[in-house]
Structure formats: C-alpha cells, structure tokens
Scaffold this active site. Structure first.
Site, PDB file in Angstrom:
ATOM      1  N   LYS A  45       9.494  -0.297   3.967  1.00 61.65           N
ATOM      2  CA  LYS A  45       9.144  -2.153   3.521  1.00 61.65           C
ATOM      3  C   LYS A  45      10.134  -2.944   3.822  1.00 61.65           C
ATOM      4  O   LYS A  45       9.500  -4.286   2.938  1.00 61.65           O
ATOM      5  CB  LYS A  45       7.938  -1.622   2.244  1.00 61.65           C
ATOM      6  N   SER A  46      10.625  -2.864   4.849  1.00 63.86           N
ATOM      7  CA  SER A  46      11.800  -4.438   4.648  1.00 63.86           C
ATOM      8  C   SER A  46      11.681  -4.624   5.922  1.00 63.86           C
ATOM      9  O   SER A  46      12.353  -5.636   7.179  1.00 63.86           O
ATOM     10  CB  SER A  46      13.093  -3.846   4.382  1.00 63.86           C
ATOM     11  N   TRP A  78      10.682   7.204  14.495  1.00 67.59           N
ATOM     12  CA  TRP A  78      11.613   7.616  13.118  1.00 67.59           C
ATOM     13  C   TRP A  78      12.675   8.692  13.327  1.00 67.59           C
ATOM     14  O   TRP A  78      11.971   9.997  14.218  1.00 67.59           O
ATOM     15  CB  TRP A  78      11.037   7.543  11.711  1.00 67.59           C
ATOM     16  N   HIS A 100      14.608   4.935   8.070  1.00 72.20           N
ATOM     17  CA  HIS A 100      15.398   5.289   6.875  1.00 72.20           C
ATOM     18  C   HIS A 100      16.237   5.397   6.242  1.00 72.20           C
ATOM     19  O   HIS A 100      16.644   5.457   4.735  1.00 72.20           O
ATOM     20  CB  HIS A 100      13.531   5.361   6.940  1.00 72.20           C
ATOM     21  N   SER A 130       4.995  -4.623  -1.973  1.00 67.55           N
ATOM     22  CA  SER A 130       4.686  -4.264  -0.386  1.00 67.55           C
ATOM     23  C   SER A 130       4.554  -2.335  -0.359  1.00 67.55           C
ATOM     24  O   SER A 130       3.510  -2.221  -0.371  1.00 67.55           O
ATOM     25  CB  SER A 130       5.716  -4.609   0.701  1.00 67.55           C
ATOM     26  N   MET A 224       1.445  -8.971  15.505  1.00 62.66           N
ATOM     27  CA  MET A 224       1.108  -7.637  14.761  1.00 62.66           C
ATOM     28  C   MET A 224       0.412  -7.001  14.437  1.00 62.66           C
ATOM     29  O   MET A 224      -0.372  -6.231  14.927  1.00 62.66           O
ATOM     30  CB  MET A 224       2.988  -7.392  14.248  1.00 62.66           C
ATOM     31  N   LYS A 250       0.626  -9.303   4.328  1.00 57.43           N
ATOM     32  CA  LYS A 250       0.845 -10.475   4.457  1.00 57.43           C
ATOM     33  C   LYS A 250       1.788 -11.338   5.413  1.00 57.43           C
ATOM     34  O   LYS A 250       2.281 -12.719   5.260  1.00 57.43           O
ATOM     35  CB  LYS A 250       0.956 -11.160   2.816  1.00 57.43           C
TER      36      LYS A 250
END
Length: 288
Positions: A45-46, A78, A100, A130, A224, A250
């Site tokens: 979530k970054s 990933w 990750h 998030s 996106m 958002k």
C-alpha cells in the site's frame, strides 16, 4: 476463517496464501537476478500499482501499449507471487519487477548483481488507512476489525510483510551503494514529472519531451483509476469486493487525518518514532 487458512508464514512474515505458494517462494529464493534487472520495492500500500504504471513506458521509449493491454501483475510481476514463474523468464531485458520483500529475503543472487532498486516509501499513517480499507474488500485477508484494533496489529507487525519500520530499515542496506534510489509516494504526488526524471537519470536512460509527457500524463491517479489493466477491475468480486471499497481509492496524502483520533495519532507516532530511533532515516512527513 482462521489466520492459518488465509496466511502462510515465511521467515516470520505473514503472506496471503492466495498469491504465495511453495512454488512461488521457491522461485523467489532461486531466482537468477540479471545485472540489468530493475526492482521496484515497496511495503504494501505504498504505491506499487503506480510504479507498475510508470516503469514499462520508461523502459520502452514512452510506448503505452503494455500499460493499456496487459494487467499490471503480468507486466511488472511481484517476484514472490505465483505469477512470476509464469512470465518472468520470458521477459526481454531489462526486466521490471516489483517486490514487497525486505532486503534480507531477496534471492542470494541479488546482492552480488548490479541490478538496480527503486524503493518507494509512504507515510505509514496513510499506509495503515489504505491497508485497513484493502482488508475490508479483500476476501483473502482477515477482517481488520476496528481501525484501533488494526492499528495495534500494524504496529506489532502482525500484518502482511511484518512491521513497516523493519521493512524501511532493511532497505537502507549500505551494501547496495548507488544501486538504490529512494523516493516517496508523497513526492510522486507532488511532482510526478520530477520523480520520473529522477528515475530516468538513475537508470541512465533518456526520453524525448513528448515521451516524457506521455508517461507522466498516463501515470496520473485519475488515469490509473479508469485503466482496467491497472485498477484491478479484472479481478472477480469474490476476491476483491468492489462494493466495500475501490482498489484505487483516493490516491492522496494525508487521508489518515480523516480517520485518526488525536489519541491514536499520538500512540502511532510514538511507536514509529521509537522504532526509527538511531536509524538516521528522515522522511518528508516526519514531525519537525
């Protein structure tokens, strides 16, 4: 559903079983890194989806075809997930790969290579919010409970990929030297063009002014959100329940202020500051 039905433990990290199998983790460990591989590494979530949007056109002269025709988990997979063994070995160089994983769990061929890393960090308060919303919509993750309950889990590392602080610190590995570029989600929001130029410079690449415009305009959150290859709309509702939240929600900085009570903010800040003590790592969002 019990945790053990949803997650697997891998070197102490919780990983969602839906995307991490014995085969995919074996592939990760034995992966042969090439010197011209490019890794974009994030704590969940970054800004992973964002970097998956930007890298392909940066590497192919500003051509947006792959971004518009191939789902992001196939175009920039990933390394640790089950898609990687299916696609990565067929990729032409340079390969763009996301992960990750903390630094010490990268394949052994990684540190000895010349492969470059772009590490994207984000304000952990926004990461938490998030992630909280993502847990609500993702049927393959446990229900997050209240924000306060989820915050306790987040701070103690009982969440996907462990503690945020451990992850950030692991990638400040001095052995990487000039092979790593540190950027933040907030800087991408503030001036995407400048960050794209920094990435190009870091990778030793150039784009024409037109191509740069194309990459930057395509890489806006608004675009996106409407790109079905990037917004996870292709994922069935039984996996990601869009009625509960949008995957791309958002795309702003500071949304945590709409969720944190003053008490929660004080507690969260104190724990993160304590864990980052002595690390000399400074972020744009740190308390002045």
């Amino acid at each position: 559903m019990a945790d053990s039905d949803l997650y697997r433990l891998y070197n102490g990290l919780m990983l969602p079983k839906i995307a991490h199998t014995d085969e995919s983790l074996n592939y990760l460990q034995n992966f042969q890194v090439k010197d011209d591989d490019i890794f974009a590494v994030t704590y969940p979530k970054s800004g992973t989806t964002w970097i998956q949007e930007i890298l392909p056109p940066l590497l192919n002269g500003g051509d947006l075809t792959s971004v518009q025709t191939i789902p992001n988990w196939e175009r920039v997979p990933w390394l640790e997930e089950n898609q990687a063994p299916l696609v990565l070995d067929k990729f032409p160089s340079p390969r763009a790969i996301v992960s990750h994983m903390p630094c010490h769990l990268m394949p052994s061929s990684f540190l000895n290579s010349k492969a470059k890393v772009i590490y994207v960090a984000r304000n952990p308060k926004d990461v938490l919010v998030s992630s909280f919303h993502f847990h609500k919509m993702a049927t393959f993750l446990e229900d997050p409970g209240t924000l306060e309950e989820f915050t306790d889990k987040f701070l103690s590392g009982k969440v996907l990929f462990g503690k945020w602080t451990d992850h950030v610190k692991s990638w400040r590995n001095p052995e990487l030297g000039d092979r790593i570029l540190y950027i933040t989600y907030e800087e991408m929001l503030q001036d995407l063009r400048e960050i794209v130029k920094r990435i190009l410079n870091f990778l030793g690449r150039e784009l024409s002014a037109d191509a740069l415009d194309r990459v930057v305009n395509n890489g806006t959150f608004k675009n996106m959100k409407t790109n079905n290859m990037s917004n996870y709309s292709l994922v069935p509702d039984v996996v990601l329940d869009k009625k509960k939240s949008n995957f791309l929600r958002k795309g702003i900085a500071g949304d945590w202020k709409n969720h944190f009570s003053p008490e929660l903010d004080a507690k969260f800040t104190a724990v993160i500051q304590e864990e980052m003590k002595g690390s000399n790592i400074r972020f744009p969002w740190d308390e002045k």
